[in-house]
Write an enzyme that holds these catalytic residues in place. Structure first.
Site, PDB file in Angstrom:
ATOM      1  N   GLY A  33      -7.933   6.611  -3.120  1.00  0.00           N
ATOM      2  CA  GLY A  33      -6.727   6.478  -2.567  1.00  0.00           C
ATOM      3  C   GLY A  33      -5.570   5.457  -3.242  1.00  0.00           C
ATOM      4  O   GLY A  33      -5.749   4.944  -4.415  1.00  0.00           O
ATOM      5  N   SER A  35      -2.792   2.642  -4.474  1.00  0.00           N
ATOM      6  CA  SER A  35      -2.816   1.277  -4.569  1.00  0.00           C
ATOM      7  C   SER A  35      -2.439   0.753  -3.119  1.00  0.00           C
ATOM      8  O   SER A  35      -1.167   0.972  -2.568  1.00  0.00           O
ATOM      9  CB  SER A  35      -1.775   0.913  -5.744  1.00  0.00           C
ATOM     10  OG  SER A  35      -1.910  -0.606  -5.829  1.00  0.00           O
ATOM     11  N   GLY A  36      -3.068  -0.130  -2.578  1.00  0.00           N
ATOM     12  CA  GLY A  36      -2.726  -0.870  -1.373  1.00  0.00           C
ATOM     13  C   GLY A  36      -3.258  -0.089  -0.153  1.00  0.00           C
ATOM     14  O   GLY A  36      -2.953  -0.480   0.970  1.00  0.00           O
ATOM     15  N   SER A  37      -4.061   0.973  -0.295  1.00  0.00           N
ATOM     16  CA  SER A  37      -4.793   1.626   0.942  1.00  0.00           C
ATOM     17  C   SER A  37      -5.719   0.922   1.430  1.00  0.00           C
ATOM     18  O   SER A  37      -6.145   1.319   2.608  1.00  0.00           O
ATOM     19  CB  SER A  37      -5.119   2.919   0.440  1.00  0.00           C
ATOM     20  OG  SER A  37      -6.099   3.054  -0.416  1.00  0.00           O
ATOM     21  N   GLY A  38      -6.441   0.074   0.699  1.00  0.00           N
ATOM     22  CA  GLY A  38      -7.547  -0.689   1.384  1.00  0.00           C
ATOM     23  C   GLY A  38      -8.915  -0.153   0.572  1.00  0.00           C
ATOM     24  O   GLY A  38      -9.893  -0.917   1.321  1.00  0.00           O
ATOM     25  N   SER A  40     -10.523  -1.531  -2.127  1.00  0.00           N
ATOM     26  CA  SER A  40     -11.476  -2.362  -2.554  1.00  0.00           C
ATOM     27  C   SER A  40     -11.765  -3.431  -1.506  1.00  0.00           C
ATOM     28  O   SER A  40     -13.025  -3.844  -1.297  1.00  0.00           O
ATOM     29  CB  SER A  40     -10.652  -3.396  -3.707  1.00  0.00           C
ATOM     30  OG  SER A  40     -10.336  -2.604  -4.683  1.00  0.00           O
ATOM     31  N   SER A 107      -8.146   6.754  -8.898  1.00  0.00           N
ATOM     32  CA  SER A 107      -8.616   8.055  -9.268  1.00  0.00           C
ATOM     33  C   SER A 107      -7.670   9.404  -8.684  1.00  0.00           C
ATOM     34  O   SER A 107      -8.338  10.129  -8.158  1.00  0.00           O
ATOM     35  CB  SER A 107     -10.267   8.430  -8.811  1.00  0.00           C
ATOM     36  OG  SER A 107     -10.501   8.115  -7.597  1.00  0.00           O
TER      37      SER A 107
END
Length: 198
Positions: A33, A35-38, A40, A107
């Site tokens: 997803g 960056s910032g989608s959640g 991690s 990715s």
């Protein structure tokens, strides 16, 4: 190109033996997803729940991997491809070791994700699309990266001036725009239970 004098050395302990020892199967949860989608955040919480249930886990994270194994790679398309190739091969080793593995990587390219999937057997690669639109991710901006993009300090940023190719048929879609972290974690864990992976 593979060196012709390199031969695979078979061992006497195989993945099935490790599954029996651990008491559960091993699989790769691949979080993709923007960056910032959640990705991690959710991967961390899923791993915590699984660990509490006695599941042997290991988590691979995009930023963490670039501190060591992939510190020599840039963010060019070629290096992003190599980044995912290496992570896929490392993930394959972890799954072979009987460890339920969580990988959180933007990715952005379908081809690279398809390559990683090709390394695994049926039900060993679970693609989890962590969905949040660009504006939501910009509003969150947990690492301040979108702000740097806006200032022109970062070029080729996924979702802004570099494409993100949305998964066509992921095993799981987690919508973090309207769903809490807790609900997202519950959704993923329930999928693993329903499919007898844990």
């Amino acid at each position: 190109m593979m060196e012709k004098n390199i031969k695979w050395h078979e061992g006497k302990v195989v993945k099935a033996n490790r599954h029996k020892l651990h008491g559960h199967k091993s699989t790769l949860l691949w979080f993709t997803g923007l960056s910032g989608s959640g990705k991690s955040t959710i991967a961390v919480e899923v791993e915590k729940v699984l660990h509490e249930h006695g599941i042997h886990t290991y988590r691979l994270d995009g930023d963490n991997i670039r501190h060591g194994l992939n510190q020599d790679l840039s963010f060019s398309k070629e290096d992003r491809k190599e980044n995912i190739r290496r992570v896929g091969e490392v993930s394959k080793l972890f799954v072979d070791a009987g460890v339920l593995t969580l990988a959180a990587f933007i990715s952005p390219f379908k081809e690279d994700r398809a390559f990683v999937r090709s390394l695994f057997q049926q039900q060993e690669f679970i693609e989890i699309y962590v969905h949040a639109n660009v504006q939501t991710c910009i509003n969150r901006d947990p690492k301040g990266l979108y702000e740097k993009v806006d200032k022109g300090e970062i070029k080729g940023f996924t979702g802004i001036d570099s494409p993100y190719e949305i998964p066509e048929s992921p095993e799981i879609i987690v919508d973090t725009e309207g769903q809490s972290i807790e609900k997202s974690v519950e959704q993923i864990v329930q999928y693993l239970k329903n499919n007898k992976l844990i």
